[in-house]
Scaffold this motif. Structure first.
Motif, mmCIF file in Angstrom:
data_model
loop_
_atom_site.group_PDB
_atom_site.id
_atom_site.type_symbol
_atom_site.label_atom_id
_atom_site.label_comp_id
_atom_site.label_asym_id
_atom_site.label_seq_id
_atom_site.Cartn_x
_atom_site.Cartn_y
_atom_site.Cartn_z
ATOM 1 N N ALA A 21 14.352 24.530 56.557
ATOM 2 C CA ALA A 21 14.439 24.040 55.182
ATOM 3 C C ALA A 21 13.028 23.960 54.622
ATOM 4 O O ALA A 21 12.211 23.171 55.106
ATOM 5 C CB ALA A 21 15.127 22.680 55.131
ATOM 6 N N ALA A 22 12.749 24.767 53.595
ATOM 7 C CA ALA A 22 11.393 24.829 53.040
ATOM 8 C C ALA A 22 11.141 23.764 51.987
ATOM 9 O O ALA A 22 10.015 23.593 51.528
ATOM 10 C CB ALA A 22 11.133 26.212 52.455
ATOM 11 N N LEU A 23 12.197 23.062 51.536
ATOM 12 C CA LEU A 23 12.135 21.887 50.658
ATOM 13 C C LEU A 23 12.049 22.202 49.162
ATOM 14 O O LEU A 23 12.249 21.308 48.349
ATOM 15 C CB LEU A 23 10.987 20.946 51.054
ATOM 16 N N SER A 24 11.772 23.436 48.779
ATOM 17 C CA SER A 24 11.812 23.824 47.369
ATOM 18 C C SER A 24 11.857 25.336 47.290
ATOM 19 O O SER A 24 11.546 26.040 48.262
ATOM 20 C CB SER A 24 10.583 23.306 46.615
ATOM 21 N N ALA A 25 12.243 25.853 46.110
ATOM 22 C CA ALA A 25 12.282 27.305 45.927
ATOM 23 C C ALA A 25 10.892 27.908 46.072
ATOM 24 O O ALA A 25 10.717 28.965 46.683
ATOM 25 C CB ALA A 25 12.876 27.635 44.560
ATOM 26 N N ALA A 26 9.892 27.238 45.511
ATOM 27 C CA ALA A 26 8.528 27.763 45.585
ATOM 28 C C ALA A 26 8.043 27.838 47.022
ATOM 29 O O ALA A 26 7.412 28.824 47.428
ATOM 30 C CB ALA A 26 7.594 26.895 44.752
ATOM 31 N N HIS A 27 8.320 26.801 47.811
ATOM 32 C CA HIS A 27 7.880 26.811 49.200
ATOM 33 C C HIS A 27 8.697 27.788 50.034
ATOM 34 O O HIS A 27 8.188 28.337 51.019
ATOM 35 C CB HIS A 27 7.966 25.406 49.791
ATOM 36 N N LEU A 28 9.955 28.012 49.649
ATOM 37 C CA LEU A 28 10.771 28.989 50.374
ATOM 38 C C LEU A 28 10.164 30.385 50.274
ATOM 39 O O LEU A 28 10.144 31.144 51.240
ATOM 40 C CB LEU A 28 12.200 28.983 49.830
ATOM 41 N N THR A 29 9.658 30.745 49.091
ATOM 42 C CA THR A 29 9.074 32.079 48.926
ATOM 43 C C THR A 29 7.827 32.269 49.775
ATOM 44 O O THR A 29 7.448 33.399 50.082
ATOM 45 C CB THR A 29 8.713 32.329 47.455
ATOM 46 N N ALA A 30 7.160 31.172 50.158
ATOM 47 C CA ALA A 30 5.914 31.253 50.928
ATOM 48 C C ALA A 30 6.130 31.055 52.428
ATOM 49 O O ALA A 30 5.158 31.019 53.190
ATOM 50 C CB ALA A 30 4.925 30.213 50.414
ATOM 51 N N LEU A 31 7.381 30.923 52.864
ATOM 52 C CA LEU A 31 7.672 30.631 54.266
ATOM 53 C C LEU A 31 7.062 31.692 55.184
ATOM 54 O O LEU A 31 7.191 32.896 54.947
ATOM 55 C CB LEU A 31 9.187 30.585 54.482
ATOM 56 N N LEU A 32 6.411 31.260 56.251
ATOM 57 C CA LEU A 32 5.842 32.174 57.234
ATOM 58 C C LEU A 32 6.916 32.592 58.234
ATOM 59 O O LEU A 32 7.768 31.788 58.626
ATOM 60 C CB LEU A 32 4.670 31.512 57.958
ATOM 61 N N PHE A 33 6.875 33.848 58.664
ATOM 62 C CA PHE A 33 7.893 34.394 59.559
ATOM 63 C C PHE A 33 7.398 34.412 61.001
ATOM 64 O O PHE A 33 6.260 34.810 61.258
ATOM 65 C CB PHE A 33 8.256 35.828 59.155
ATOM 66 N N PRO A 34 8.248 34.035 61.961
ATOM 67 C CA PRO A 34 7.873 34.184 63.374
ATOM 68 C C PRO A 34 7.671 35.657 63.726
ATOM 69 O O PRO A 34 8.315 36.541 63.149
ATOM 70 C CB PRO A 34 9.088 33.602 64.115
ATOM 71 N N ASP A 35 6.806 35.922 64.677
ATOM 72 C CA ASP A 35 6.531 37.305 65.077
ATOM 73 C C ASP A 35 7.769 38.006 65.621
ATOM 74 O O ASP A 35 7.879 39.236 65.541
ATOM 75 C CB ASP A 35 5.423 37.335 66.136
ATOM 76 N N THR A 36 8.693 37.216 66.191
ATOM 77 C CA THR A 36 9.881 37.801 66.820
ATOM 78 C C THR A 36 10.998 38.093 65.831
ATOM 79 O O THR A 36 12.002 38.707 66.197
ATOM 80 C CB THR A 36 10.430 36.852 67.890
ATOM 81 N N LEU A 37 10.855 37.679 64.579
ATOM 82 C CA LEU A 37 11.954 37.752 63.619
ATOM 83 C C LEU A 37 12.261 39.191 63.223
ATOM 84 O O LEU A 37 11.363 39.954 62.858
ATOM 85 C CB LEU A 37 11.618 36.935 62.367
ATOM 86 N N ARG A 38 13.552 39.540 63.261
ATOM 87 C CA ARG A 38 14.004 40.863 62.837
ATOM 88 C C ARG A 38 15.018 40.794 61.701
ATOM 89 O O ARG A 38 15.210 41.776 60.990
ATOM 90 C CB ARG A 38 14.622 41.613 64.040
ATOM 91 N N ARG A 39 15.688 39.641 61.560
ATOM 92 C CA ARG A 39 16.653 39.505 60.472
ATOM 93 C C ARG A 39 16.582 38.078 59.927
ATOM 94 O O ARG A 39 16.656 37.111 60.682
ATOM 95 C CB ARG A 39 18.075 39.827 60.932
ATOM 96 N N LEU A 40 16.436 37.970 58.616
ATOM 97 C CA LEU A 40 16.361 36.665 57.951
ATOM 98 C C LEU A 40 17.544 36.503 57.010
ATOM 99 O O LEU A 40 17.771 37.331 56.119
ATOM 100 C CB LEU A 40 15.060 36.540 57.146
ATOM 101 N N TYR A 41 18.297 35.435 57.207
ATOM 102 C CA TYR A 41 19.349 35.062 56.261
ATOM 103 C C TYR A 41 18.729 34.127 55.217
ATOM 104 O O TYR A 41 18.225 33.059 55.552
ATOM 105 C CB TYR A 41 20.508 34.378 56.983
ATOM 106 N N ILE A 42 18.767 34.557 53.972
ATOM 107 C CA ILE A 42 18.221 33.762 52.875
ATOM 108 C C ILE A 42 19.335 32.895 52.317
ATOM 109 O O ILE A 42 20.303 33.396 51.738
ATOM 110 C CB ILE A 42 17.631 34.664 51.772
ATOM 111 N N VAL A 43 19.232 31.587 52.523
ATOM 112 C CA VAL A 43 20.259 30.635 52.087
ATOM 113 C C VAL A 43 19.968 30.296 50.626
ATOM 114 O O VAL A 43 19.139 29.433 50.330
ATOM 115 C CB VAL A 43 20.256 29.383 52.978
ATOM 116 N N ARG A 44 20.662 30.950 49.733
ATOM 117 C CA ARG A 44 20.345 30.889 48.314
ATOM 118 C C ARG A 44 20.990 29.688 47.633
ATOM 119 O O ARG A 44 22.142 29.361 47.871
ATOM 120 C CB ARG A 44 20.842 32.182 47.647
#
Length: 350
Positions: free
Chosen positions: A260-283
């Protein structure tokens, strides 16, 4: 000055094992450390106190490996004794050290001995150190009243029975119970905290259990790129804005790591783990949610991560959960998942 927090902490560190035997009596010594369950003297082994100076750090410092909380022996005294005011903590420490009572010293108006800059790392850690697990507290009741029953792996959520709240700098300080969420970076280092002040009188359809104040939610600390995290991500994870939104989806995807990034603005800046291959964006179903979705898709495409959008029927997934129930939420989520993730993550109907 023998009454300063720094001096008291140093004197306590010189007698670290004796402090632990008094205030963390449910633990035991192993080598150069004292092991116990937590700073409130719960039996266990996740918290360790350093008893001697070493290359890893000074004596008297402690860290809880389960929650990443850390502090000094003044924090141990405060939490194990259930104290709030630093004057009481200092008095207890001086009594243990058999020091004479300190003379009150003049302080600048509005400042206390234990004050720390608002939003600083010290302020964040002091706040979190004064909390407790949510099990059996008003914070757990608040989440369950919002339909959220999957509370496994929620050690990032804590409860504070009397968290300070000020509407503005000129207003008097109020005290309300609060759910405290720890914000961490990709290495699980605490960088911030989020407070949701709660209504001790219970749940209502308007505020949904939040306290009757102007801004019942506030964040502090370093939030950019970081998040409130549930589970440890590997190749797949989900990320959204609100804590309740993400936890609602987790009720039907209990094995998927989420943030949970806590806001839309912070969600756009979320850092991705190196292992990540698929991200579900909870809109979230609003213009800010649309903007966050579009920017996250662009960022994931740029680094070769597949992005899949999960959209609610109403404003967010907690609204869906409360309005339609968990079975409809499960069915609505199923059709939006990648086929290979249905069997892997989707909880079966009871």
């Amino acid at each position: 000055m023998s009454g300063s927090p720094h001096d008291l902490a140093r004197r306590l560190a010189d007698r670290a094992e004796a402090v632990c035997r008094r205030y963390l009596s449910n633990g035991r010594r192993e080598g150069h450390y004292w092991l116990v369950g937590d700073v409130r003297n719960t039996p266990g082994r996740s918290l360790f106190v350093r008893l001697r100076d070493s290359p890893k750090g000074p004596a008297g410092k402690w860290r809880d490996s389960a929650t990443a909380e850390h502090g000094d022996l003044l924090d141990v005294i405060r939490e194990s004794c259930g104290l709030v005011d630093f004057r009481d903590v200092a008095s207890e420490a001086r009594s243990f050290l058999t020091l004479p009572p300190s003379e009150p010293e003049p302080m600048p108006a509005g400042q206390s001995v234990a004050s720390a800059p608002t939003g600083s790392a010290e302020a964040v850690c002091r706040l979190i150190a004064m909390t407790q697990p949510i099990s059996g507290t008003l914070a757990e009741t608040y989440l369950r009243n919002r339909g959220i029953t999957a509370l496994h792996g929620t050690s990032s959520l804590r409860f504070h029975p009397g968290c300070y709240y000020r509407p503005d700098l000129q207003a008097p300080t109020e005290i309300w119970p609060a759910m405290i969420a720890t914000v961490t970076d990709l290495n699980r280092r605490i960088t911030g905290a989020h407070r949701t002040w709660l209504d001790p009188n219970g749940f209502d359809a308007i505020r949904l259990g939040k306290a009757p104040i102007d801004t019942p939610r506030r964040a502090m600390g370093d939030l950019i790129g970081n998040a409130v995290r549930f589970g440890v991500p590997n190749d797949v994870m989900a990320a959204g804005e609100g804590i309740e939104t993400v936890l609602s989806l987790r009720c039907v995807l209990p094995g998927m790591a989420m943030a949970a990034a806590l806001s839309a603005a912070h969600l756009t800046a979320l850092l991705f783990p190196d292992t990540l291959r698929r991200l579900y964006i909870v809109r979230d179903n609003d213009p800010a949610g649309d903007g966050a979705r579009d920017r996250l898709i662009a960022r994931t495409e740029a680094v070769g991560i597949e992005a899949i959008v999960l959209s609610p029927t109403l404003g967010d997934f907690n609204e869906d959960l409360r309005a339609f129930g968990i079975e409809k939420l499960r069915a609505g989520t199923r059709v939006q998942l990648a086929p290979q993730d249905v069997g892997r993550f989707l909880a079966s109907a009871a």
